[in-house]
Design a protein around this motif. Sequence first.
Motif, PDB file in Angstrom:
ATOM      1  N   GLY A   1      -8.546  38.403  47.343  1.00  0.00           N
ATOM      2  CA  GLY A   1      -8.533  39.818  46.987  1.00  0.00           C
ATOM      3  C   GLY A   1      -7.583  40.630  47.830  1.00  0.00           C
ATOM      4  O   GLY A   1      -7.764  41.840  47.991  1.00  0.00           O
ATOM      5  N   ILE A   2      -6.543  39.985  48.396  1.00  0.00           N
ATOM      6  CA  ILE A   2      -5.535  40.714  49.167  1.00  0.00           C
ATOM      7  C   ILE A   2      -4.251  40.753  48.355  1.00  0.00           C
ATOM      8  O   ILE A   2      -3.701  39.717  47.994  1.00  0.00           O
ATOM      9  CB  ILE A   2      -5.317  40.082  50.558  1.00  0.00           C
ATOM     10  N   PRO A   3      -3.760  41.940  48.010  1.00  0.00           N
ATOM     11  CA  PRO A   3      -2.511  42.026  47.244  1.00  0.00           C
ATOM     12  C   PRO A   3      -1.335  41.493  48.058  1.00  0.00           C
ATOM     13  O   PRO A   3      -1.344  41.518  49.292  1.00  0.00           O
ATOM     14  CB  PRO A   3      -2.353  43.522  46.985  1.00  0.00           C
ATOM     15  N   PHE A   4      -0.314  41.022  47.365  1.00  0.00           N
ATOM     16  CA  PHE A   4       0.925  40.615  48.028  1.00  0.00           C
ATOM     17  C   PHE A   4       2.077  41.369  47.378  1.00  0.00           C
ATOM     18  O   PHE A   4       2.130  41.560  46.168  1.00  0.00           O
ATOM     19  CB  PHE A   4       1.126  39.097  47.968  1.00  0.00           C
ATOM     20  N   ALA A   5       3.002  41.846  48.219  1.00  0.00           N
ATOM     21  CA  ALA A   5       4.011  42.772  47.723  1.00  0.00           C
ATOM     22  C   ALA A   5       5.225  42.748  48.633  1.00  0.00           C
ATOM     23  O   ALA A   5       5.187  42.217  49.738  1.00  0.00           O
ATOM     24  CB  ALA A   5       3.436  44.191  47.659  1.00  0.00           C
ATOM     25  N   GLY A   6       6.313  43.346  48.140  1.00  0.00           N
ATOM     26  CA  GLY A   6       7.530  43.460  48.922  1.00  0.00           C
ATOM     27  C   GLY A   6       8.659  42.687  48.296  1.00  0.00           C
ATOM     28  O   GLY A   6       8.969  42.855  47.112  1.00  0.00           O
ATOM     29  N   HIS A   7       9.268  41.813  49.076  1.00  0.00           N
ATOM     30  CA  HIS A   7      10.356  40.987  48.574  1.00  0.00           C
ATOM     31  C   HIS A   7       9.819  39.904  47.636  1.00  0.00           C
ATOM     32  O   HIS A   7       8.636  39.552  47.676  1.00  0.00           O
ATOM     33  CB  HIS A   7      11.088  40.313  49.736  1.00  0.00           C
ATOM     34  N   ILE A   8      10.725  39.361  46.825  1.00  0.00           N
ATOM     35  CA  ILE A   8      10.453  38.093  46.157  1.00  0.00           C
ATOM     36  C   ILE A   8      11.177  37.039  46.984  1.00  0.00           C
ATOM     37  O   ILE A   8      12.396  37.132  47.177  1.00  0.00           O
ATOM     38  CB  ILE A   8      10.958  38.086  44.703  1.00  0.00           C
ATOM     39  N   PRO A   9      10.463  36.054  47.505  1.00  0.00           N
ATOM     40  CA  PRO A   9      11.103  35.095  48.412  1.00  0.00           C
ATOM     41  C   PRO A   9      12.294  34.383  47.768  1.00  0.00           C
ATOM     42  O   PRO A   9      12.370  34.232  46.545  1.00  0.00           O
ATOM     43  CB  PRO A   9       9.969  34.107  48.732  1.00  0.00           C
ATOM     44  N   GLU A  10      13.202  33.943  48.599  1.00  0.00           N
ATOM     45  CA  GLU A  10      14.399  33.244  48.129  1.00  0.00           C
ATOM     46  C   GLU A  10      14.007  32.010  47.312  1.00  0.00           C
ATOM     47  O   GLU A  10      13.112  31.246  47.697  1.00  0.00           O
ATOM     48  CB  GLU A  10      15.268  32.827  49.315  1.00  0.00           C
ATOM     49  N   GLY A  11      14.663  31.841  46.180  1.00  0.00           N
ATOM     50  CA  GLY A  11      14.398  30.698  45.321  1.00  0.00           C
ATOM     51  C   GLY A  11      13.309  30.930  44.298  1.00  0.00           C
ATOM     52  O   GLY A  11      13.099  30.100  43.412  1.00  0.00           O
ATOM     53  N   VAL A  12      12.607  32.064  44.395  1.00  0.00           N
ATOM     54  CA  VAL A  12      11.559  32.409  43.432  1.00  0.00           C
ATOM     55  C   VAL A  12      12.162  33.359  42.404  1.00  0.00           C
ATOM     56  O   VAL A  12      12.758  34.378  42.754  1.00  0.00           O
ATOM     57  CB  VAL A  12      10.352  33.079  44.127  1.00  0.00           C
ATOM     58  N   ALA A  13      12.023  33.019  41.136  1.00  0.00           N
ATOM     59  CA  ALA A  13      12.613  33.821  40.072  1.00  0.00           C
ATOM     60  C   ALA A  13      11.770  35.060  39.797  1.00  0.00           C
ATOM     61  O   ALA A  13      10.562  35.087  40.058  1.00  0.00           O
ATOM     62  CB  ALA A  13      12.744  32.989  38.798  1.00  0.00           C
ATOM     63  N   LEU A  14      12.407  36.075  39.233  1.00  0.00           N
ATOM     64  CA  LEU A  14      11.697  37.299  38.863  1.00  0.00           C
ATOM     65  C   LEU A  14      10.514  36.993  37.966  1.00  0.00           C
ATOM     66  O   LEU A  14       9.399  37.495  38.190  1.00  0.00           O
ATOM     67  CB  LEU A  14      12.653  38.257  38.148  1.00  0.00           C
ATOM     68  N   GLU A  15      10.720  36.158  36.959  1.00  0.00           N
ATOM     69  CA  GLU A  15       9.637  35.880  36.018  1.00  0.00           C
ATOM     70  C   GLU A  15       8.476  35.154  36.681  1.00  0.00           C
ATOM     71  O   GLU A  15       7.309  35.343  36.305  1.00  0.00           O
ATOM     72  CB  GLU A  15      10.149  35.106  34.805  1.00  0.00           C
ATOM     73  N   THR A  16       8.762  34.350  37.698  1.00  0.00           N
ATOM     74  CA  THR A  16       7.694  33.668  38.436  1.00  0.00           C
ATOM     75  C   THR A  16       6.830  34.690  39.186  1.00  0.00           C
ATOM     76  O   THR A  16       5.601  34.609  39.176  1.00  0.00           O
ATOM     77  CB  THR A  16       8.287  32.655  39.429  1.00  0.00           C
ATOM     78  N   ALA A  17       7.495  35.657  39.842  1.00  0.00           N
ATOM     79  CA  ALA A  17       6.754  36.688  40.569  1.00  0.00           C
ATOM     80  C   ALA A  17       5.928  37.547  39.614  1.00  0.00           C
ATOM     81  O   ALA A  17       4.791  37.923  39.926  1.00  0.00           O
ATOM     82  CB  ALA A  17       7.716  37.553  41.367  1.00  0.00           C
ATOM     83  N   LEU A  18       6.499  37.868  38.456  1.00  0.00           N
ATOM     84  CA  LEU A  18       5.761  38.673  37.483  1.00  0.00           C
ATOM     85  C   LEU A  18       4.578  37.893  36.925  1.00  0.00           C
ATOM     86  O   LEU A  18       3.474  38.440  36.776  1.00  0.00           O
ATOM     87  CB  LEU A  18       6.696  39.118  36.356  1.00  0.00           C
ATOM     88  N   ASP A  19       4.776  36.631  36.623  1.00  0.00           N
ATOM     89  CA  ASP A  19       3.670  35.810  36.124  1.00  0.00           C
ATOM     90  C   ASP A  19       2.567  35.680  37.162  1.00  0.00           C
ATOM     91  O   ASP A  19       1.380  35.551  36.821  1.00  0.00           O
ATOM     92  CB  ASP A  19       4.176  34.417  35.729  1.00  0.00           C
ATOM     93  N   ALA A  20       2.944  35.715  38.449  1.00  0.00           N
ATOM     94  CA  ALA A  20       1.967  35.597  39.534  1.00  0.00           C
ATOM     95  C   ALA A  20       1.270  36.924  39.825  1.00  0.00           C
ATOM     96  O   ALA A  20       0.393  36.986  40.678  1.00  0.00           O
ATOM     97  CB  ALA A  20       2.649  35.086  40.801  1.00  0.00           C
ATOM     98  N   ARG A  21       1.660  37.980  39.122  1.00  0.00           N
ATOM     99  CA  ARG A  21       1.070  39.312  39.296  1.00  0.00           C
ATOM    100  C   ARG A  21       1.255  39.834  40.725  1.00  0.00           C
ATOM    101  O   ARG A  21       0.325  40.322  41.356  1.00  0.00           O
ATOM    102  CB  ARG A  21      -0.403  39.324  38.875  1.00  0.00           C
ATOM    103  N   GLN A  22       2.499  39.722  41.204  1.00  0.00           N
ATOM    104  CA  GLN A  22       2.834  40.351  42.481  1.00  0.00           C
ATOM    105  C   GLN A  22       2.577  41.849  42.343  1.00  0.00           C
ATOM    106  O   GLN A  22       2.957  42.464  41.352  1.00  0.00           O
ATOM    107  CB  GLN A  22       4.292  40.063  42.830  1.00  0.00           C
ATOM    108  N   ALA A  23       1.932  42.444  43.329  1.00  0.00           N
ATOM    109  CA  ALA A  23       1.502  43.841  43.212  1.00  0.00           C
ATOM    110  C   ALA A  23       2.666  44.797  43.071  1.00  0.00           C
ATOM    111  O   ALA A  23       2.619  45.731  42.262  1.00  0.00           O
ATOM    112  CB  ALA A  23       0.649  44.229  44.415  1.00  0.00           C
ATOM    113  N   SER A  24       3.700  44.606  43.866  1.00  0.00           N
ATOM    114  CA  SER A  24       4.905  45.417  43.710  1.00  0.00           C
ATOM    115  C   SER A  24       6.108  44.570  44.067  1.00  0.00           C
ATOM    116  O   SER A  24       6.038  43.666  44.907  1.00  0.00           O
ATOM    117  CB  SER A  24       4.868  46.674  44.578  1.00  0.00           C
TER     118      SER A  24
END
Length: 475
Positions: A211-234
């Motif tokens: 229950g802890i949000p994760f936010a900020g950068h998208i780490p190197e090598g991680v695609a935008l769609e991967t972060a969106l699918d993972a429900r990155q908070a911001s």
Amino acid sequence: MNGMTPGWRAARWKHAGVALFTAMAMLACAGHEDAAAPQASDADTIAFVDVDVLPMDRDAVLSAQTVLVRDGRIVSMGPSADVDVPTGAQRIDGRGKVLMPGLAEMHGHVPGGDDPQYVEDVLFLYIANGVTFVRNMAGNESHLALRDRLAQGELDGPTMVAASPWLGARDEAEINATLQAHHAAGYDLAKLGSVPADLYPGMARTAHALGIPFAGHIPEGVALETALDARQASIDHFDRYVEFLVPGDAAARSRSAGFFGSGWVDAVDAARIPEAVQRTIDAGTWNVPTLSLVEHLASPETAADMIAWPEMRYMPQSVLDGWVRAKGEFGAREDFQPAAAQRLVEVRRQLLKALHDRGAPIALGSDAPQFFNVPGFSIHHEMRMMVAAGMTPYEVLATGTTAPARYMQTPGEFGVVAPGARADLVLLDADPRQDIGHFKAQAGVMVRGRWWPADRIRARLETIAARRAETAADG
């Protein structure tokens, strides 16, 4: 939204802040007569009298209002003829002025605890510019106590959300242990850093489970769609959007993507923007654009001219030297030459406008203090850039008021001028909807009910400037 509680940890925020807000809102809204006519003499009440109000829950100014504040909350608001000011209340003449909510800096930084005076100075720089809420994205263990001291009024500064230290790990066990430790310590969110791409999905699952949000950068090598699918908070800085906008068969992919995609920007296919926007909307992920992070580095203005801006006198010389050095280093990079840098600025502005026009969630943030962004002052630069991207001043102001409250899942708690809301307010000399620059012309700032008139703000700023000058002379 996205199934998580962005920012503030749900239990502490909802059971403490929102419970108080709900109780006071019920009292304030129980009936116009009760709300508008406090009966008791109250020296602790502050009254903004005959002021025009920009409530930010609508695009309109309410003329000739009286707003009463007590115990850090707005307890009443209505036409001046209908609101009785309690005997002994502090009266602030609002004639010819506009009262609106303070702004949120949703990607700000507060120093660690090594230099308490510098910490206090930075916190005041935010206040001095009408920034009354900061999502602090530079995690340090000292920030947990600092957050609580600010909330309790023991220290002058904006209400603060505390991100964890930069999240980096070498294996899954370390990531899980680190996230569990951050959650147990009470951090409001996990600040993403150098998480290996293959460990990102597991990190996301663990964070969701805790229950802890994760936010900020998208780490190197991680695609935008991967972060969106993972429900990155911001997603901050529009990280990985440029890479998404480059087709998979583009020659650019054979070279480094560079600084926020600057190495690939010449291959961007703008026709892919609608898909990026739709994916963002479907994910419910927020964006904090920080346009100024790139635009200050890309600007043709020289570092020497930028370092002469008036607000620079409030920053340590070591920070100023670092900014000058960084601009020179970026100007020497092969992927950040003038044409590529300006194209990156254009793409980011185009992306902001497209996201906003489709209703994707956007929150105001400038990434202070990075690259000529003096805390508080940088919000003015950021808002000006957002207007240049095609947003109206009111739409930009909404990203710093009502939008952050929605991000926190506490609409009405702050970011509006309304009975029951926290008294985080800015008194302006003119309507900022007409010109975003009017937000700089402040007659005073109120933070959690404490009033800072412009003369007191100027006096304390002069003290900070004198301290910096003395330190520079000694150094």
